[in-house]
Design a protein around this motif. Sequence first.
Motif, PDB file in Angstrom:
ATOM      1  N   GLY A  86       0.797  -1.226   0.000  1.00 22.68           N
ATOM      2  CA  GLY A  86       0.000   0.000   0.000  1.00 22.68           C
ATOM      3  C   GLY A  86       0.822   1.265   0.000  1.00 22.68           C
ATOM      4  O   GLY A  86       0.304   2.345   0.291  1.00 22.68           O
ATOM      5  N   ARG A  87       2.100   1.167  -0.366  1.00 25.44           N
ATOM      6  CA  ARG A  87       2.992   2.328  -0.342  1.00 25.44           C
ATOM      7  C   ARG A  87       3.260   2.890  -1.741  1.00 25.44           C
ATOM      8  O   ARG A  87       4.005   3.851  -1.897  1.00 25.44           O
ATOM      9  N   ALA A  88       2.667   2.275  -2.762  1.00 27.03           N
ATOM     10  CA  ALA A  88       2.847   2.742  -4.142  1.00 27.03           C
ATOM     11  C   ALA A  88       1.676   2.233  -4.971  1.00 27.03           C
ATOM     12  O   ALA A  88       0.832   1.469  -4.493  1.00 27.03           O
ATOM     13  N   ASP A  89       1.609   2.685  -6.222  1.00 24.25           N
ATOM     14  CA  ASP A  89       0.566   2.211  -7.130  1.00 24.25           C
ATOM     15  C   ASP A  89       1.209   1.772  -8.441  1.00 24.25           C
ATOM     16  O   ASP A  89       2.433   1.703  -8.550  1.00 24.25           O
ATOM     17  N   ILE A  90       0.383   1.496  -9.457  1.00 24.53           N
ATOM     18  CA  ILE A  90       0.944   0.963 -10.702  1.00 24.53           C
ATOM     19  C   ILE A  90       1.748   2.005 -11.480  1.00 24.53           C
ATOM     20  O   ILE A  90       2.305   1.698 -12.532  1.00 24.53           O
ATOM     21  N   GLY A  91       1.852   3.194 -10.936  1.00 23.20           N
ATOM     22  CA  GLY A  91       2.765   4.171 -11.516  1.00 23.20           C
ATOM     23  C   GLY A  91       4.206   3.715 -11.411  1.00 23.20           C
ATOM     24  O   GLY A  91       5.094   4.278 -12.052  1.00 23.20           O
ATOM     25  N   ALA A  92       4.434   2.674 -10.602  1.00 19.57           N
ATOM     26  CA  ALA A  92       5.785   2.114 -10.464  1.00 19.57           C
ATOM     27  C   ALA A  92       6.197   1.310 -11.688  1.00 19.57           C
ATOM     28  O   ALA A  92       7.371   0.966 -11.836  1.00 19.57           O
ATOM     29  N   VAL A  93       5.243   1.000 -12.564  1.00 19.15           N
ATOM     30  CA  VAL A  93       5.566   0.299 -13.812  1.00 19.15           C
ATOM     31  C   VAL A  93       6.365   1.233 -14.721  1.00 19.15           C
ATOM     32  O   VAL A  93       5.985   2.387 -14.927  1.00 19.15           O
ATOM     33  N   THR A  94       7.468   0.747 -15.270  1.00 20.77           N
ATOM     34  CA  THR A  94       8.363   1.558 -16.094  1.00 20.77           C
ATOM     35  C   THR A  94       8.416   1.021 -17.520  1.00 20.77           C
ATOM     36  O   THR A  94       8.618  -0.175 -17.734  1.00 20.77           O
ATOM     37  N   ARG A  95       8.231   1.901 -18.493  1.00 15.98           N
ATOM     38  CA  ARG A  95       8.397   1.503 -19.890  1.00 15.98           C
ATOM     39  C   ARG A  95       9.877   1.373 -20.212  1.00 15.98           C
ATOM     40  O   ARG A  95      10.690   2.164 -19.772  1.00 15.98           O
ATOM     41  N   ILE A  96      10.226   0.360 -21.002  1.00 16.76           N
ATOM     42  CA  ILE A  96      11.600   0.193 -21.479  1.00 16.76           C
ATOM     43  C   ILE A  96      11.645   0.812 -22.874  1.00 16.76           C
ATOM     44  O   ILE A  96      11.163   0.230 -23.846  1.00 16.76           O
ATOM     45  N   PRO A  97      12.193   2.012 -23.022  1.00 17.41           N
ATOM     46  CA  PRO A  97      12.055   2.779 -24.266  1.00 17.41           C
ATOM     47  C   PRO A  97      12.705   2.153 -25.486  1.00 17.41           C
ATOM     48  O   PRO A  97      12.366   2.506 -26.606  1.00 17.41           O
ATOM     49  N   SER A  98      13.647   1.242 -25.320  1.00 16.18           N
ATOM     50  CA  SER A  98      14.330   0.651 -26.470  1.00 16.18           C
ATOM     51  C   SER A  98      13.451  -0.339 -27.223  1.00 16.18           C
ATOM     52  O   SER A  98      13.822  -0.799 -28.304  1.00 16.18           O
ATOM     53  N   PHE A  99      12.281  -0.658 -26.674  1.00 15.96           N
ATOM     54  CA  PHE A  99      11.389  -1.635 -27.287  1.00 15.96           C
ATOM     55  C   PHE A  99      10.018  -1.004 -27.510  1.00 15.96           C
ATOM     56  O   PHE A  99       9.638  -0.048 -26.832  1.00 15.96           O
ATOM     57  N   VAL A 100       9.271  -1.570 -28.458  1.00 16.63           N
ATOM     58  CA  VAL A 100       7.995  -0.990 -28.841  1.00 16.63           C
ATOM     59  C   VAL A 100       6.975  -1.071 -27.709  1.00 16.63           C
ATOM     60  O   VAL A 100       6.291  -0.112 -27.399  1.00 16.63           O
TER      61      VAL A 100
END
Length: 288
Positions: free
Chosen positions: A178-192
């Motif tokens: 409960g200390r974070a939300d799915i904003g913790a998901v990070t896009r890997i820019p080198s891939f589509v």
Amino acid sequence: MNSPMSIPTMPSSADSSIGGILLASGKITPESAERVLRMQKELGIRFGEAAQRLGLITEADIQQVLARQFDYPYLQAGENKFSEELLAAYQPFSPQVEQLRAVRSQLMLRWFARGRKSLAVVQVNESDGASMFAANLAVVFSQLGENTLLVDANLRKPSLHTVFDQRPGQGLSDILAGRADIGAVTRIPSFVSLSLLGAGTLPPNPQELLGRAAFSALNAQLEANHDVTLYDVAPFALGADALAVAARAGGVLLVGRKDHTLLADINTVAEEIRHSGAEVVGAVMIDK
């Protein structure tokens, strides 16, 4: 009447032509592009062939540009700080990656085509290589055009952030606490279409944290946002974390290492996974 002459035009770094991509990537300069255009006009050949004849680019550069044109990006050695073992990113046409694509095809048919969206990648022993296998598998799924999320659910010894050159930060454990939300998901820019959810803060109670009801709600949310969600978990030999993740994902791909993982151990793990209510979708042996 003479027919109008077709004159090649200077490529723009904003377009998706071979010349445009080469300009945008810094492989050629506007000045060298003019030389390429002159040769292209004189010999009636393609832009890429002319650039290669002039020694400005290599065959590997051409293959990479073609991959980008067809939404199949990959990296050249030294282009990024990802792990060199991420073969799907650096050597997408190697025999090992062809085998990965065969596994991907089987998973698409046996699991994801049935409307399922999550899969746990489980290894018996710590040195079976499942984490790197999961990372490469996530890359080939993204290369297929699937919106793919790789989750580091190894809350004991996470490694995926180093594979993709990401800084440790909030991740799965923080969301479940409960200390974070799915904003913790990070896009890997080198891939589509590849994203990573790191393990987050290492908790003192990983098994209990993964067993919380909040994990089911989170998994449903992640599935709603992605076509494929792959979970990498702690080795089965270190605890029952894998059972908790398997119960949420619904399906498991077992990973062993040739001449290292005992078949009896794989069968034991498979039986315990089935008892947890999850389905063993398949098993692979890594020749390493």
